[in-house]
Design a protein around this motif. Sequence first.
Motif, PDB file in Angstrom:
ATOM      1  N   UNK A  61       0.828  -1.206   0.000  1.00  0.00           N
ATOM      2  CA  UNK A  61       0.000   0.000   0.000  1.00  0.00           C
ATOM      3  C   UNK A  61       0.870   1.267   0.000  1.00  0.00           C
ATOM      4  N   UNK A  62       2.025   1.174  -0.701  1.00  0.00           N
ATOM      5  CA  UNK A  62       2.945   2.308  -0.847  1.00  0.00           C
ATOM      6  C   UNK A  62       3.427   2.855   0.504  1.00  0.00           C
ATOM      7  N   UNK A  63       3.480   2.008   1.517  1.00  0.00           N
ATOM      8  CA  UNK A  63       3.935   2.450   2.831  1.00  0.00           C
ATOM      9  C   UNK A  63       5.212   1.741   3.284  1.00  0.00           C
ATOM     10  N   UNK A  64       5.276   0.414   3.085  1.00  0.00           N
ATOM     11  CA  UNK A  64       6.450  -0.336   3.538  1.00  0.00           C
ATOM     12  C   UNK A  64       6.805  -1.424   2.542  1.00  0.00           C
ATOM     13  N   UNK A 102       8.854   3.217   2.757  1.00  0.00           N
ATOM     14  CA  UNK A 102       8.987   3.774   1.417  1.00  0.00           C
ATOM     15  C   UNK A 102       8.336   5.160   1.403  1.00  0.00           C
ATOM     16  N   UNK A 103       8.618   5.937   0.361  1.00  0.00           N
ATOM     17  CA  UNK A 103       8.030   7.265   0.255  1.00  0.00           C
ATOM     18  C   UNK A 103       8.502   8.167   1.382  1.00  0.00           C
ATOM     19  N   UNK A 204       1.158   4.265   9.818  1.00  0.00           N
ATOM     20  CA  UNK A 204       1.153   3.134   8.892  1.00  0.00           C
ATOM     21  C   UNK A 204       0.071   2.150   9.320  1.00  0.00           C
ATOM     22  N   UNK A 205      -0.887   1.898   8.452  1.00  0.00           N
ATOM     23  CA  UNK A 205      -1.944   0.921   8.695  1.00  0.00           C
ATOM     24  C   UNK A 205      -2.065   0.063   7.443  1.00  0.00           C
TER      25      UNK A 205
END
Length: 229
Positions: A61-64, A102-103, A204-205
Motif C-alpha cells: 500500500x505504498x507504505x512499507x 517507502x516514500x 502506517x496501517x
Amino acid sequence: MKSSNLKKASLVAAAGLLAVSGAAFAAQNVGGPCVVGASGNPTPPNCTYRTPDQIHAQGLQNQIDLNASHQGFVNQTSTQGGIYHGEVERFDSTLVLDITGVGDLAGVKATVTLPTRCETHIGVRDPKAAFQRFDTMMYNLQGGTSDANFESIKVTAGLANGLPSPGSTTITIQRDGSQLVNSTFAMNYRIELVGRAGGPFDGVVISDEGVANIQAFANATTTPATPAK
C-alpha cells in the motif's frame, strides 16, 4: 529411507511460508538446493522458502517493503489423516520480517520476529521409495506480535482461513543417502499491521492479501521465537 528422515523432509515440504514476494514480500537469503541429511540433527533441516525469481514490486500500500523468512521449525507432531488422507503435521515456527519504509518513510527500518503456529496436510508417502512425489497444503498458519515500533502485526495463511495454499513435493535419495527436496507452493496470505503512535511507523496501517509462488532452498535457520498464544 528411515521414517525419521522422511519426516524431516516432509516438514520442509509442508512449511511453505514465507519468504514470499509479489506486491508484498521481497525474497532474501538466497541459498542452494534444499537437502536433508540421511541422519542426525537438527530437525528439521537447514532450509527455508523464498521466491525463485526474487521479484520485488512496490511496497505494501505504498507504505512499507517487507523481507520475510519462515524458519526455526520446532515442536512437531504428526497424525494420520488430513485432506490428502496422508498426514497432518503441526509445529511451531519463527517468521522474521525485515520492514523498510517507502516514500515519506524512506530510510526507516525495523526487524520483527513473530512466533507462529502451523498445520499442514501431506499426501500419502512411501518411506521406502528412492523417488516420490506427494501433495501438500498449508492448512493453517497464524502469528502475531507487538513491539516498540508496531501496535500489532498479524500474518495469516492456510486453507482453514480461506487462503488455500496448495503445493507439491518430490524427494529424491542421493548417492550419499541424503534427500534432495524439491518443494513448491502457491501461497495465499493476509497481513495486518498498525504502526505505534509516536514511533517511526506512526500512521502506517496495512490490511492486505496476496499470493506468491514459493520454493524451498537451503538457508540458515534462526533461534525459534516463543510459541504464539
